[in-house]
Enzyme design. Structure first.
Site, PDB file in Angstrom:
ATOM      1  NE  ARG A  92      -1.410   2.362   3.452  1.00 33.86           N
ATOM      2  CZ  ARG A  92       0.002   2.953   3.626  1.00 33.86           C
ATOM      3  NH1 ARG A  92       0.139   3.448   2.980  1.00 33.86           N
ATOM      4  NH2 ARG A  92       0.368   2.350   5.042  1.00 33.86           N
ATOM      5  NE  ARG A 105      -1.130  13.674   7.114  1.00 34.28           N
ATOM      6  CZ  ARG A 105      -1.023  14.792   7.660  1.00 34.28           C
ATOM      7  NH1 ARG A 105      -1.874  15.586   7.387  1.00 34.28           N
ATOM      8  NH2 ARG A 105       0.237  15.418   8.209  1.00 34.28           N
ATOM      9  CB  SER A 109       6.492  16.236  14.155  1.00 30.10           C
ATOM     10  OG  SER A 109       5.913  15.180  14.210  1.00 30.10           O
ATOM     11  CG  LEU A 159       7.706  17.041   4.141  1.00 31.21           C
ATOM     12  CD1 LEU A 159       7.058  18.606   3.042  1.00 31.21           C
ATOM     13  CD2 LEU A 159       5.732  17.252   4.341  1.00 31.21           C
ATOM     14  CG  ASN A 201      -4.901  17.262   3.260  1.00 34.14           C
ATOM     15  OD1 ASN A 201      -4.710  17.344   4.328  1.00 34.14           O
ATOM     16  ND2 ASN A 201      -5.548  18.034   2.785  1.00 34.14           N
ATOM     17  N   GLY A 245      -1.157 -16.846  20.298  1.00 32.49           N
ATOM     18  CA  GLY A 245      -0.501 -18.150  20.917  1.00 32.49           C
ATOM     19  C   GLY A 245       0.917 -18.199  20.353  1.00 32.49           C
ATOM     20  CD  GLU A 290       1.063   9.910   4.346  1.00 32.71           C
ATOM     21  OE1 GLU A 290       1.142  11.075   4.426  1.00 32.71           O
ATOM     22  OE2 GLU A 290       1.358   9.964   3.809  1.00 32.71           O
ATOM     23  N   GLY A 291       2.106  12.070   9.760  1.00 33.19           N
ATOM     24  CA  GLY A 291       1.656  12.305  10.575  1.00 33.19           C
ATOM     25  C   GLY A 291       1.549  11.646  11.957  1.00 33.19           C
TER      26      GLY A 291
END
Ligand code: TGC
Ligand code: FAD
Length: 383
Positions: free
Chosen positions: A89, A243, A137, A130, A240, A339, A363-364
């Protein structure tokens, strides 16, 4: 796992999309993922395989080689891929939401034509830069900068913890210019001074490559600067989209853990009876199915709002935070139901659990999304 019959709200197209991705995960991912995750390797040709099934840029218009699908379909794709593994993903959501989306939304027509078809087919692999070594953060404090140089710019600085950095052909990178504005640039693999060292020894997302993006005075021609963005709104609007996709993806991982634990609990006998017959185990399973159902309803409603362009960043934060935390709790409980068998790779639970420890941070973080909700409801910024 559809306890509230939410499928009744899906269109025939959405169900078709979901089932085709489910089939792909069953045949191409589930049989091999443990082997690749244990070996800390990505599945060969994964991006091309994801491109072939329309999982890269599903919401990008067909004119640019996307699938032109709606946001619920995008969410269902993320859900099914993450039922295989969060790394799968991750690959699809970075490419779709963090690379194709900004090029489509903030890029020139030439940039769209040049990059989007290759990204949609998986022949080009993108990364999104980023986060920096000193700014996670708080990305607005970034130190990476671009300085005018003739007809282009010089890019210097470094990004860290970047999905697919070591294998990317291009990276969408966020940097501050001389006017203190945030600009987005497309850095191509061939650009001199650009390197992507790999981050080793992860216990999480082991079927995904993570690394740094290092820029040593990299020359960026003007045509590689995204023209339609000059503030933090740019990178944050990409988040956005990603997320939102993660809120669905987490459901896929949780359902895989829940179904594995349910089947095991029915088959495994202790004290002469299946462990599913004991109230303590039923409590775990009943709480899992309840929390998964609540998460499904949250993401489905968010998808409807997103289709109408009405989903707020704070609503998206709530869904990302709730659903990832839910999935991690489900994985932890499911592992206990198995278990000792819960710790081996014959079952997917421990792998999901370790992956979700990254998903709850990237992603935050879990905390940051809580503060976004707090800010939204009180009007007071507590960062
Ligand atoms: P703040 O002053 O609140 O806002 C700055 C400007 O941005 C606007 N804004 C948004 N716009 C669109 N979408 C959003 N979600 C937005 N949030 C804020 C805001 O309105 C403002 O606009 P303007 O015009 O008034 O200037 O910003 P801040 O510096 O105080 O920070 C806010 C905060 C903490 C919420 C934000 O920086 C944040 O979300 N931090 C978390 C960082 C993060 O999520 N990084 C993710 C990196 S990418 C990644 O992890 C990929 S993993 C991929 C994978 O493998 O799947
Ligand atoms: P920090 O920001 O240092 O936070 C550390 C702790 O402090 C956290 O618990 C946090 O919640 C808390 N904290 C921080 N500020 C506050 C506050 N104001 N109030 C209260 N608590 C606070 N980034 C990208 O740009 N691109 C990618 O492709 C990408 N892929 C990633 C892949 C993986 C596997 C991982 C693990 C990360 C990836 N990231 C990526 C980075 C990710 O987005 C950051 O790790 C995340 O934003 C958190 O930043 P940090 O790790 O620097 O933590």
């Amino acid at each position: 796992m559809d306890y509230y019959q939410i499928e009744e709200f899906y269109s025939a197209e959405q169900i078709l999309v979901r089932d085709s991705i489910r089939g792909f995960v069953k045949s191409e991912i589930s049989p091999v993922i443990d082997k690749f995750a244990q070996a800390h390797q990505e599945i060969p040709d994964l991006m091309k395989k994801l491109g072939a099934i329309g999982a890269l840029g599903p919401f990008i218009p067909q004119k640019y080689a996307g699938a032109g699908l709606d946001q619920i379909s995008y969410g269902l794709i993320m859900q099914e891929l993450e039922s295989g593994d969060s790394a799968i993903r991750s690959a699809a959501s970075v490419q779709s939401s963090l690379v194709m989306f900004p090029i489509y939304k903030f890029g020139s027509e030439d940039q769209r034509q040049k990059f989007l078809p290759g990204l949609a087919s998986g022949h080009l692999i993108g990364a999104f830069g980023l986060t920096e070594p000193n700014h996670g953060s708080d990305p607005a404090s970034m130190e990476t900068k671009i300085v005018r140089d003739g007809n282009g710019f010089r890019l210097s600085g470094a990004k860290m913890w970047i999905t697919n950095a070591p294998i990317c052909d291009l990276a969408v990178v966020w940097a501050r210019d001389e006017d203190k504005k945030i600009r987005g640039v497309i850095v191509e693999r061939s650009f001199e001074g650009f390197s992507t060292p790999e981050t080793h020894n992860k216990w999480s997302l082991r079927a995904s490559k993570t690394g740094e993006l290092v820029f040593d005075q990299v020359y960026i021609p003007e045509e590689n600067v995204l023209p339609e963005v000059n503030s933090m709104r740019g990178p944050l609007s990409c988040l956005n989209s990603a997320r939102y996709g993660i809120s669905w993806g987490a459901i896929g991982a949780a359902v895989d853990c829940y179904e594995t634990a349910l089947q095991y609990a029915k088959e495994r006998k202790q004290f002469g009876k299946p462990i599913a017959s004991y109230q303590l185990q039923q409590k775990k399973l009943a709480e899992m199915v309840t929390e998964i159902t609540k998460a499904q309803l949250l993401s489905w409603r968010l998808g409807l709002l997103k289709n109408e362009d009405r989903a707020t960043p704070a609503q998206i934060s709530m869904a990302k935070r709730n659903n990832v935390n839910m999935a991690l709790e489900v994985a932890r409980e499911a592992r206990q139901i198995l278990g000792a068998m819960g710790i081996v790779g014959d079952y997917p639970i421990m792998r999901h659990m370790m992956n979700l420890e990254s998903v709850i941070t990237y992603e935050g973080t879990h905390d940051v999304h809580l503060l976004i909700t707090g800010n939204d409801i009180t009007g007071i910024n507590a960062f």
